[in-house]
Design a protein around this motif. Structure first.
Motif, PDB file in Angstrom:
ATOM      1  N   GLN A 223      25.289  12.586  32.816  1.00  0.00           N
ATOM      2  CA  GLN A 223      24.508  13.111  31.703  1.00  0.00           C
ATOM      3  C   GLN A 223      25.231  14.277  31.034  1.00  0.00           C
ATOM      4  O   GLN A 223      25.232  14.390  29.800  1.00  0.00           O
ATOM      5  CB  GLN A 223      23.130  13.551  32.188  1.00  0.00           C
ATOM      6  CG  GLN A 223      22.182  13.985  31.067  1.00  0.00           C
ATOM      7  CD  GLN A 223      20.817  14.333  31.591  1.00  0.00           C
ATOM      8  OE1 GLN A 223      20.662  14.851  32.700  1.00  0.00           O
ATOM      9  NE2 GLN A 223      19.781  14.045  30.805  1.00  0.00           N
ATOM     10  N   GLN A 253      14.483  10.355  35.617  1.00  0.00           N
ATOM     11  CA  GLN A 253      14.620  11.542  34.787  1.00  0.00           C
ATOM     12  C   GLN A 253      15.537  11.300  33.602  1.00  0.00           C
ATOM     13  O   GLN A 253      15.252  11.705  32.469  1.00  0.00           O
ATOM     14  CB  GLN A 253      15.146  12.714  35.616  1.00  0.00           C
ATOM     15  CG  GLN A 253      15.215  14.033  34.848  1.00  0.00           C
ATOM     16  CD  GLN A 253      13.883  14.439  34.287  1.00  0.00           C
ATOM     17  OE1 GLN A 253      12.900  14.552  35.020  1.00  0.00           O
ATOM     18  NE2 GLN A 253      13.805  14.659  32.972  1.00  0.00           N
ATOM     19  N   LYS A 256      13.754   9.359  30.984  1.00  0.00           N
ATOM     20  CA  LYS A 256      12.823  10.212  30.250  1.00  0.00           C
ATOM     21  C   LYS A 256      13.556  11.065  29.223  1.00  0.00           C
ATOM     22  O   LYS A 256      13.006  11.408  28.165  1.00  0.00           O
ATOM     23  CB  LYS A 256      12.054  11.110  31.223  1.00  0.00           C
ATOM     24  CG  LYS A 256      10.999  10.375  32.036  1.00  0.00           C
ATOM     25  CD  LYS A 256      10.269  11.326  32.980  1.00  0.00           C
ATOM     26  CE  LYS A 256       9.184  10.599  33.749  1.00  0.00           C
ATOM     27  NZ  LYS A 256       8.480  11.501  34.719  1.00  0.00           N
ATOM     28  N   ASP A 257      14.830  11.390  29.532  1.00  0.00           N
ATOM     29  CA  ASP A 257      15.638  12.184  28.613  1.00  0.00           C
ATOM     30  C   ASP A 257      16.284  11.326  27.523  1.00  0.00           C
ATOM     31  O   ASP A 257      17.032  11.856  26.686  1.00  0.00           O
ATOM     32  CB  ASP A 257      16.727  12.929  29.384  1.00  0.00           C
ATOM     33  CG  ASP A 257      16.159  14.004  30.294  1.00  0.00           C
ATOM     34  OD1 ASP A 257      15.010  14.425  30.071  1.00  0.00           O
ATOM     35  OD2 ASP A 257      16.869  14.421  31.246  1.00  0.00           O
ATOM     36  N   THR A 259      18.183   8.329  28.055  1.00  0.00           N
ATOM     37  CA  THR A 259      19.330   7.515  28.449  1.00  0.00           C
ATOM     38  C   THR A 259      18.889   6.080  28.702  1.00  0.00           C
ATOM     39  O   THR A 259      17.885   5.838  29.373  1.00  0.00           O
ATOM     40  CB  THR A 259      19.989   8.082  29.715  1.00  0.00           C
ATOM     41  OG1 THR A 259      20.359   9.436  29.492  1.00  0.00           O
ATOM     42  CG2 THR A 259      21.234   7.274  30.095  1.00  0.00           C
TER      43      THR A 259
END
Length: 337
Positions: A223, A253, A256-257, A259
């Motif tokens: 990320q 996570q 949710k961001d 990706t």
């Protein structure tokens, strides 16, 4: 007599020995000069687009090749592309998506031995490719060692042998034997969705092959490097560990961001199925995209292509879940239309 465009991009087929080993040096014209009998088969125009070892191929090069092919389609009956074998399956898959629904044969080929060497496989591969390009089958194909392979199902599975390429989870389109193309009977499109030319792409896609003990922190590193998509090669049918060193929370996570994440199998044949085992269902519940029976090459390039035209993860997932060029077999209950 049909008109065929021959595009040279480099690779072993055009290589000669230089100071640091085999290096692409031969032009499209010099390759054709080694196979004069091709002139009896069709009219050929030659074009030198690039001259690189395919290991050095970048997504930008796929778009360059796609634009050249797209602008030439109206003027030719078919196109043959000489390409290095090491990343040919990636290029073939990328072109399959970028070029859209095509109604002429686009053939990629190369060789394991230089056109300048004795007993090279290059001449047969080039002749077989021109025979295919002069035929009636349409789409993007890899022709190698007498096999006509759907471009988005091709994969290089041997490093030295002449039978380097295989069709993964899909029948051969046909075989070239004794100078004749024999197509596979009854091989018809299955659920394909027509799509227009679009050479947009997002190169920020990472391929992660899991091993026992994979550190979940790898996802933080991915990320931090700005990757927009990840293809995960899980175990067996696509299993992802959720106990010691669980990867599930990190995957959730990242999604949710924003990706985009797809999960597939490390096994080349028979495809993945995240619904069978708990280790698949737990990651599937988080919303990852199943890879089904796609090749890794097709899955990676399709994600790059999807993210190149869809900033919204939901739209990218819709594109990923659509069968465009028979690159994937999707269970009927999950097919997108």
């Amino acid at each position: 007599m049909k008109n065929i465009l021959f595009i040279n991009t480099g690779g072993t087929i055009s290589s000669s020995y230089q100071e640091h080993g085999l290096t692409p040096t031969q032009s499209a014209e010099s390759i054709l000069a080694e196979i004069p009998e091709l002139r009896e088969l069709c009219h050929i125009d030659a074009y030198n687009l690039m001259s690189i070892d395919s290991t050095n191929t970048q997504p930008e090069d796929w778009a360059t090749i796609a634009r050249m092919v797209h602008k030439s389609l109206d003027d030719y009956d078919g196109i043959v592309i000489a390409h290095g074998t090491d990343t040919m399956a990636y290029t073939a898959s990328a072109l399959s998506f970028m070029l859209g629904t095509v109604h002429k044969p686009i053939v990629l080929t190369g060789s394991q031995v230089s056109i300048l060497a004795e007993n090279s496989d290059s001449k047969k591969n080039v002749i077989d490719s021109f025979l295919t390009a002069c035929g009636e089958v349409t789409g993007v194909f890899v022709v190698f060692n007498g096999k006509i392979i759907n471009g988005s199902r091709s994969s290089k599975i041997r490093t030295r042998s002449y039978n380097a390429f295989e069709s993964i989870n899909y029948p051969y389109i046909g075989l070239v034997e004794n100078g004749k193309v024999n197509y596979t009977e009854g091989l018809l499109p299955s659920g394909q969705v027509n799509h227009p030319y679009n050479d947009s792409y997002c190169a920020e896609v990472f391929l992660l092959r899991l091993i026992p003990g994979t550190n979940p922190g790898i996802f933080d590193a991915i990320q931090s490097l700005g990757y927009k998509g990840i293809v995960i090669e899980g175990f067996g049918l696509g299993g992802v560990p959720f106990k010691e060193r669980s990867l599930i929370d990190k995957i959730e996570q990242l999604m949710k961001d924003g990706t985009t994440i797809a999960v597939t199998t490390q096994c080349p044949y028979e495809g993945g199925d995240l619904t069978i085992y708990e280790v698949g269902q737990k990651v599937l519940e988080k919303g990852v995209i199943p890879g089904y029976d796609m090749t890794t090459e097709a899955l990676v390039t399709k994600m790059m292509w999807a993210l190149g035209q869809a900033a919204d993860p939901a739209e990218a997932a819709r594109i990923m879940g659509t069968n465009y060029v028979n690159e994937v077999t999707i269970p009927a209950e999950t097919t997108h239309v």
